[in-house]
Motif scaffolding. Structure first.
Motif, PDB file in Angstrom:
ATOM      1  N   ARG A 189      47.652  39.023  35.105  1.00 21.74           N
ATOM      2  CA  ARG A 189      48.080  39.708  33.883  1.00 21.74           C
ATOM      3  C   ARG A 189      47.902  41.212  34.017  1.00 21.74           C
ATOM      4  NH1 ARG A 189      46.099  42.051  29.707  1.00 21.74           N
ATOM      5  NH2 ARG A 189      43.951  41.699  30.397  1.00 21.74           N
ATOM      6  N   LEU A 190      46.767  41.642  34.604  1.00 24.21           N
ATOM      7  CA  LEU A 190      46.529  43.069  34.799  1.00 24.21           C
ATOM      8  C   LEU A 190      47.585  43.683  35.719  1.00 24.21           C
ATOM      9  CD1 LEU A 190      42.625  43.144  35.143  1.00 24.21           C
ATOM     10  CD2 LEU A 190      43.973  44.077  33.256  1.00 24.21           C
TER      11      LEU A 190
ATOM     12  N   ASP B 137      44.243  34.277  36.853  1.00 22.03           N
ATOM     13  CA  ASP B 137      45.277  34.523  35.835  1.00 22.03           C
ATOM     14  C   ASP B 137      45.109  35.905  35.184  1.00 22.03           C
ATOM     15  OD1 ASP B 137      45.286  31.079  34.672  1.00 22.03           O
ATOM     16  OD2 ASP B 137      46.401  32.065  36.310  1.00 22.03           O
ATOM     17  N   GLU B 138      43.835  36.291  34.984  1.00 26.24           N
ATOM     18  CA  GLU B 138      43.562  37.597  34.383  1.00 26.24           C
ATOM     19  C   GLU B 138      43.993  38.712  35.328  1.00 26.24           C
ATOM     20  OE1 GLU B 138      42.374  40.298  31.463  1.00 26.24           O
ATOM     21  OE2 GLU B 138      42.723  38.137  31.378  1.00 26.24           O
TER      22      GLU B 138
ATOM     23  N   ASN C  86      38.740  35.360  37.296  1.00 31.83           N
ATOM     24  CA  ASN C  86      39.884  34.559  36.838  1.00 31.83           C
ATOM     25  C   ASN C  86      41.172  35.143  37.431  1.00 31.83           C
ATOM     26  OD1 ASN C  86      41.959  33.296  35.426  1.00 31.83           O
ATOM     27  ND2 ASN C  86      40.732  33.110  33.567  1.00 31.83           N
TER      28      ASN C  86
ATOM     29  N   GLN D 254      39.778  48.394  36.383  1.00 34.15           N
ATOM     30  CA  GLN D 254      39.496  46.962  36.280  1.00 34.15           C
ATOM     31  C   GLN D 254      39.883  46.235  37.577  1.00 34.15           C
ATOM     32  OE1 GLN D 254      40.517  44.877  32.553  1.00 34.15           O
ATOM     33  NE2 GLN D 254      41.116  46.898  31.711  1.00 34.15           N
TER      34      GLN D 254
END
Length: 679
Positions: A655-656, A651-652, A649, A642
């Motif tokens: 998070r990853l 923020d995503e 995004n 990913q």
């Protein structure tokens, strides 16, 4: 608190009283031997104590939670199971726990298992359940029960290839041993064993002795094996028509205490009888003189005492001072005459003497030569079925050679070879000069089942009259119409006594005795031992009775466990066992080198089991870690993929990245734990 307590216990079958007034206790950890002549009621008492049949009166109190394992005398185990399956039945609960442990291991070790925990806290919960169950399983002997089964079956004489045999295919003796094995594995609080050494060879009996000496529970045992009782028991109950008397110590201590008790009571009897006679003499001198009132008073008191003794019975008095007997039991207040009192005192017979036993007399009619038996390169057996080889044997006059070995090894065949009934497969047997041989056959083949007892004695002593034969048979406890019974209806013990009666008439100076104590009760065994000890001839004794062997044997001839050779040891059985145990101890030290610094075998075994359990826990944890790491690696690969094409995004993406770092940290911690567990 005692495990079992009886109070005023009585048992009767219709008009026949078996026993009465028995008040006994079985303490925790006691090994109680119940001894007494055949037919006195020992088996009945065992059955009542074990709860297998009710008492006619009195009480049996059993401690709360008491479990009893009962081995009947002539019992066989009836079951459709294999021998191994039957021995597994006492461990059903452990098997259930074992199955649950295996299921939990599968749950934790297989990510695809439907019950596999998805979350860490769920995994911890499963691991905690597994640990608690494993601890309980280990504490209950879960890692040992199959080893215990194997040890018990092997100890009781079962071969490995018999473990998986159906019980219905085993012999009656084997099924009795199977029942004993299951009882030992059940580990009840109290073992009640009626002749447990039946169907066991010497090696199996010795193993059972060792097992019972380490037994945590209590045992109540009936056995004719005096050596076994000597090694195992610490309490003796002697059963007679007068009731049950208790003794502390093993069988040897009991013999000494019993003799002391008989002598003490005999002295009491004589002293009390003498006191009564002196009292009567005073009455005779003064009944018509100046002291007539005193004499009449004494006669009245003497009458009451004699009537009380008559009603209570001397057996119940047990040698106590008769003048202190309560006379309340006397139902009549009649006063005896002087002549009646004299007759009553004269009729007193000491009931506290040694119980009636057979009167055996073995005498050698003539002296044999000094050399009785010599063999050269002897091989014993049948054509196509050799049994064992023997070293060159020499047996001299007055010697007693005890031949021992496993059942079926060829002991009887050896005796028949010496007798010339069977030819040796090779080698020679030379018998000495001036020998008269007497043979006691184990199966009593020399008894004609169609003959009466009188006819059997006539067959070896044709010059004896019937009245003489009846008197002679009475010495062997055959009285009244018993002498006209046919041999076919006699019990095993009665056949043994009849065979001994015939043997005694042979006047032999060389006795070959094949299991002479089989079916004899202990009093008869004691008599036979005393007679053989005084025998002025030579003896070869085949017996499982190690007490008899130890008392008489000057040489031990043992057929080895494989049944291929005979070993000769010059000395007593105790000396032979001491040598054997010393050798066994040395072998054990060599084979168990890890057991050092005074650690007992049990402690070492426990430590080994704990180590095995710990190893199993480590392996389970290693599998869990490896499975978890594999899952984390998949998750890292997915996050990496990913991040190669990051989402728009931010923020995503953050998070990853955080997930990636968290998973990596968890992996590093797991790998560190894996390395620690592995080491």
């Amino acid at each position: 608190m005692s495990l079992v307590t009886t109070h005023n216990l009585a048992k009767s079958y219709d008009p026949v009283d078996i026993f009465a007034g028995l008040s006994l206790t079985i303490p925790h950890g006691a090994r109680v031997a119940l001894v007494g002549p055949n037919g006195i009621g020992k088996t009945t008492l065992l059955r009542v104590i074990a709860g297998r049949e009710p008492a006619s009166s009195g009480d049996v109190h059993r401690a709360r939670g008491l479990t009893i394992g009962y081995l009947p005398q002539e019992s066989v185990l009836e079951s459709d199971n294999l021998l191994w399956e039957e021995c597994l039945t006492p461990f059903a609960r452990l098997q259930t726990q074992e199955a649950e442990l295996a299921r939990l291991e599968a749950v934790m070790g297989d990510p695809d298992h439907p019950d596999h925990p998805d979350q860490a806290d769920q995994a911890d919960d499963v691991l905690e359940r597994y640990g608690a169950l494993q601890q309980k399983f280990e504490h209950a002997g879960g890692y040992l029960y199959e080893t215990r089964i194997r040890q018990v079956l092997t100890g009781l004489g079962f071969a490995d290839d018999e473990f998986e045999m159906p019980l219905e295919y085993l012999s009656g003796g084997q099924r009795t041993r199977a029942l004993l094995a299951r009882l030992l594995l059940e580990a009840p609080t109290l073992l009640v064993l009626d002749e447990p050494t039946n169907h066991l060879d010497i090696q199996a009996v010795e193993w059972l002795e060792s097992y019972l000496k380490d037994w945590d529970g209590a045992a109540l045992i009936v056995s004719h094996d005096r050596y076994f009782l000597d090694k195992v028991c610490n309490h003796i109950w002697e059963m007679s028509l007068a009731g049950v008397e208790t003794y502390r110590g093993n069988y040897t201590h009991y013999l000494q205490q019993r003799q002391d008790r008989w002598e003490r009571r005999s002295k009491t009897f004589e002293a009390e009888r003498l006191r009564l006679e002196k009292e009567l003499e005073y009455i005779k001198r003064n009944i018509a003189g100046q002291n007539v009132s005193s004499a009449k008073g004494r006669l009245k008191r003497l009458s009451r005492q004699l009537q009380a003794i008559e009603q209570i019975g001397l057996d119940a008095i047990q040698g106590k001072t008769w003048s202190k007997i309560s006379v309340d039991v006397v139902t009549t207040k009649s006063i005896m005459s002087v002549d009646q009192a004299h007759a009553s005192i004269k009729a007193l017979r000491n009931p506290l003497r040694r119980p009636e036993a057979l009167k055996l007399n073995l005498r050698a009619r003539k002296r044999s030569g000094e050399l009785v038996l010599r063999t050269y390169d002897l091989k014993v057996g049948y054509p196509g079925n050799p049994l064992f080889t023997a070293p060159d044997i020499i047996l001299r006059r007055l010697g007693c050679a005890a031949l021992i070995g496993p059942n079926g090894a060829g002991k009887t065949t050896f005796l028949k070879t010496i007798l010339g009934q069977l030819p040796p497969l090779s080698g020679e047997v030379d018998l000495g000069a001036s020998l008269d041989i007497g043979y006691f056959a184990q199966a009593h083949e020399d008894l004609n089942p169609e003959n009466t007892l009188v006819q059997e004695i006539e067959s070896v002593a044709p010059s004896m009259f019937v009245a003489e034969i009846r008197s002679y048979l009475a010495r062997y406890l055959f009285t009244r119409n018993d002498v006209f019974k046919k041999v076919a209806v006699l019990s095993g013990g009665e056949r043994g006594r009849l065979a001994l009666a015939k043997l005694a008439l042979s006047d032999a100076n060389f006795l070959l005795l094949d299991e002479p104590t089989n079916h004899l009760d202990i009093p008869a065994q004691e008599v036979l031992q005393a007679v053989l000890d005084e025998f002025k001839g030579t003896t070869i004794l085949v017996s499982h009775d190690r007490y008899l062997i130890d008392a008489l044997g000057t040489q031990i001839w043992e057929i080895d466990r494989d049944g291929t050779s005979l070993e000769v040891f010059r000395g007593t059985y105790s000396e032979y066992r001491a040598k054997d145990e010393k050798k066994g101890a040395a072998d054990s030290l060599r084979g168990e080198s890890e057991i050092t610094n005074g650690d007992s075998y049990r402690e070492a075994r426990s430590a080994k089991n704990r180590a095995l359990a710990e190893q199993r826990r480590r392996q389970t944890r290693i599998t869990q870690i490896e499975n978890r790491v594999a899952k984390l690696e998949v998750q890292l690969a997915d996050i990496s993929q990913q991040l190669e094409n990051p989402p728009a995004n931010s923020d995503e993406v953050q998070r990853l990245g955080d997930d990636y770092v968290e998973i990596q940290n968890e992996m590093h911690a797991l790998i560190a734990e894996w390395e620690q567990v592995q080491s």
